[in-house]
Design an enzyme around this catalytic site. Structure first.
Site, PDB file in Angstrom:
ATOM      1  N   LYS A   5       0.931  -1.213   0.006  1.00 23.64           N
ATOM      2  CA  LYS A   5       0.107  -0.064  -0.021  1.00 23.64           C
ATOM      3  C   LYS A   5       0.702   1.029   0.011  1.00 23.64           C
ATOM      4  O   LYS A   5       0.913   2.311   0.970  1.00 23.64           O
ATOM      5  CB  LYS A   5      -0.899  -0.185   1.175  1.00 23.64           C
ATOM      6  CG  LYS A   5      -2.113  -1.001   1.198  1.00 23.64           C
ATOM      7  CD  LYS A   5      -3.153  -0.946   2.117  1.00 23.64           C
ATOM      8  CE  LYS A   5      -3.875  -2.182   1.993  1.00 23.64           C
ATOM      9  NZ  LYS A   5      -3.342  -3.290   2.563  1.00 23.64           N
ATOM     10  N   GLY A  60     -17.860 -10.726   4.255  1.00 26.17           N
ATOM     11  CA  GLY A  60     -18.229 -10.702   2.713  1.00 26.17           C
ATOM     12  C   GLY A  60     -18.447 -11.996   2.429  1.00 26.17           C
ATOM     13  O   GLY A  60     -18.069 -12.956   2.949  1.00 26.17           O
TER      14      GLY A  60
HETATM   15  O1  NUP Z   1      -9.229  -2.313   1.602  1.00 26.15           O
HETATM   16  C1  NUP Z   1      -8.569  -3.663   2.132  1.00 26.15           C
HETATM   17  N1  NUP Z   1      -8.756  -4.477   2.929  1.00 26.15           N
HETATM   18  C2  NUP Z   1      -7.960  -5.586   3.337  1.00 26.15           C
HETATM   19  O2  NUP Z   1      -8.587  -6.396   4.201  1.00 26.15           O
HETATM   20  C3  NUP Z   1      -7.439  -3.603   1.441  1.00 26.15           C
HETATM   21  C4  NUP Z   1      -6.617  -4.847   1.689  1.00 26.15           C
HETATM   22  N2  NUP Z   1      -5.398  -4.867   0.956  1.00 26.15           N
HETATM   23  N3  NUP Z   1      -6.815  -5.732   2.633  1.00 26.15           N
HETATM   24  C5  NUP Z   1      -6.240  -6.740   2.912  1.00 26.15           C
HETATM   25  O3  NUP Z   1      -6.508  -8.031   2.606  1.00 26.15           O
HETATM   26  C6  NUP Z   1      -5.790  -6.883   4.351  1.00 26.15           C
HETATM   27  O4  NUP Z   1      -4.557  -6.183   4.662  1.00 26.15           O
HETATM   28  C7  NUP Z   1      -5.445  -8.365   4.667  1.00 26.15           C
HETATM   29  O5  NUP Z   1      -4.073  -8.625   4.037  1.00 26.15           O
HETATM   30  C8  NUP Z   1      -6.335  -9.125   3.428  1.00 26.15           C
HETATM   31  C9  NUP Z   1      -7.663  -9.520   3.860  1.00 26.15           C
HETATM   32  O6  NUP Z   1      -7.432 -10.451   5.136  1.00 26.15           O
HETATM   33  P1  NUP Z   1      -8.519 -11.426   5.553  1.00 26.15           P
HETATM   34  O7  NUP Z   1      -9.424 -10.148   6.311  1.00 26.15           O
HETATM   35  O8  NUP Z   1      -9.542 -12.190   4.855  1.00 26.15           O
HETATM   36  O9  NUP Z   1      -7.853 -11.952   6.968  1.00 26.15           O
END
Ligand code: NUP
Length: 214
Positions: free
Chosen positions: A66, A175
């Site tokens: 990010k 989700g």
């Molecule tokens: O908006 C975002 N939400 C999110 O959860 C953008 C992301 N990049 N993520 C990433 O997706 C978060 O940092 C993690 O690595 C992954 C979701 O993981 P989980 O909630 O399924 O464990």
């Protein structure tokens, strides 16, 4: 490079663990079930950037760093990540088109994804359309948009043409895979529901079955 990655899977596995051996073991066992593996800061902070090359032996690796800085700093980070063989990198878009262009330009073969909306409410909610616009103009490969906010995801799909959308927020963040794909996601990012499961391979198989039902 011949990777065992399953090209028709819609799952990107978020490998958010610290421990090297746990990470390598999960990558080895799950690589042939997922489209790619996404790493975030935890495993890098614990093991250093070389872990990207190690994990790249098993799957395409997307670095979810990010990026959110001025263009020169984003460029320095992107070039370094590319040297370790990452397949993709995630940048924020809110820092503006100059930074996004710097990331795209310095990414080499890496695919650049930009975050245009998050899986939790945030201040960028007010400007997601501008972030999509800048991302398309900067020439990113794909967008990151929320799987657990399908209405928002659908709005993003509607203004983004056929660019790839990768979407986190399934499982632990509430989700579900079907509504995210129906709203326009190409790939679903899933972390905890897989690596916290007593049976990670079984968990991925279930998600793959669900995704291919559509
Ligand atoms: O908006 C975002 N939400 C999110 O959860 C953008 C992301 N990049 N993520 C990433 O997706 C978060 O940092 C993690 O690595 C992954 C979701 O993981 P989980 O909630 O399924 O464990």
């Amino acid at each position: 490079m011949d990777l065992p990655t399953m090209e028709d899977s819609k799952i990107i596995f978020a490998l958010d663990v610290y421990d090297r051996d746990t990470g390598i073991e999960l990558a080895k066992n799950l690589a042939d079930q997922v489209f790619a593996i996404k790493v975030n800061w935890p495993i890098i902070l614990e093991n250093g950037i070389k872990i990207i090359s190690e994990l790249s032996k098993y799957s395409k690796i997307i670095c979810d760093f990010k990026l959110a800085d001025v263009e020169n700093t984003d460029k320095l980070i992107t070039e370094k990540v590319a040297q370790y063989g990452a397949w993709g990198i995630i940048s924020h878009a809110f820092t503006g088109i100059k930074s996004l262009r710097a990331v795209v330009k310095s990414a080499g073969q890496m695919k650049v994804f930009s975050v245009v909306s998050m899986s939790q409410e945030s201040y960028i909610d007010n400007v997601y359309d501008k972030l999509v616009d800048d991302s398309l103009k900067a020439g990113v490969f794909g967008l990151v948009a929320p799987a657990n906010r399908p209405d928002r995801l659908k709005k993003i799909r509607d203004i983004s043409g056929d660019i790839k959308i990768i979407a986190p927020g399934v499982g632990a963040q509430g989700g579900n895979i079907i509504s995210a794909i129906m709203a326009g996601a190409d790939y679903i990012i899933i972390g905890r529901s897989i690596y916290d499961s007593p049976d990670p391979i079984g968990a991925i198989k279930k998600f793959n079955d669900e995704a291919t039902k559509l």
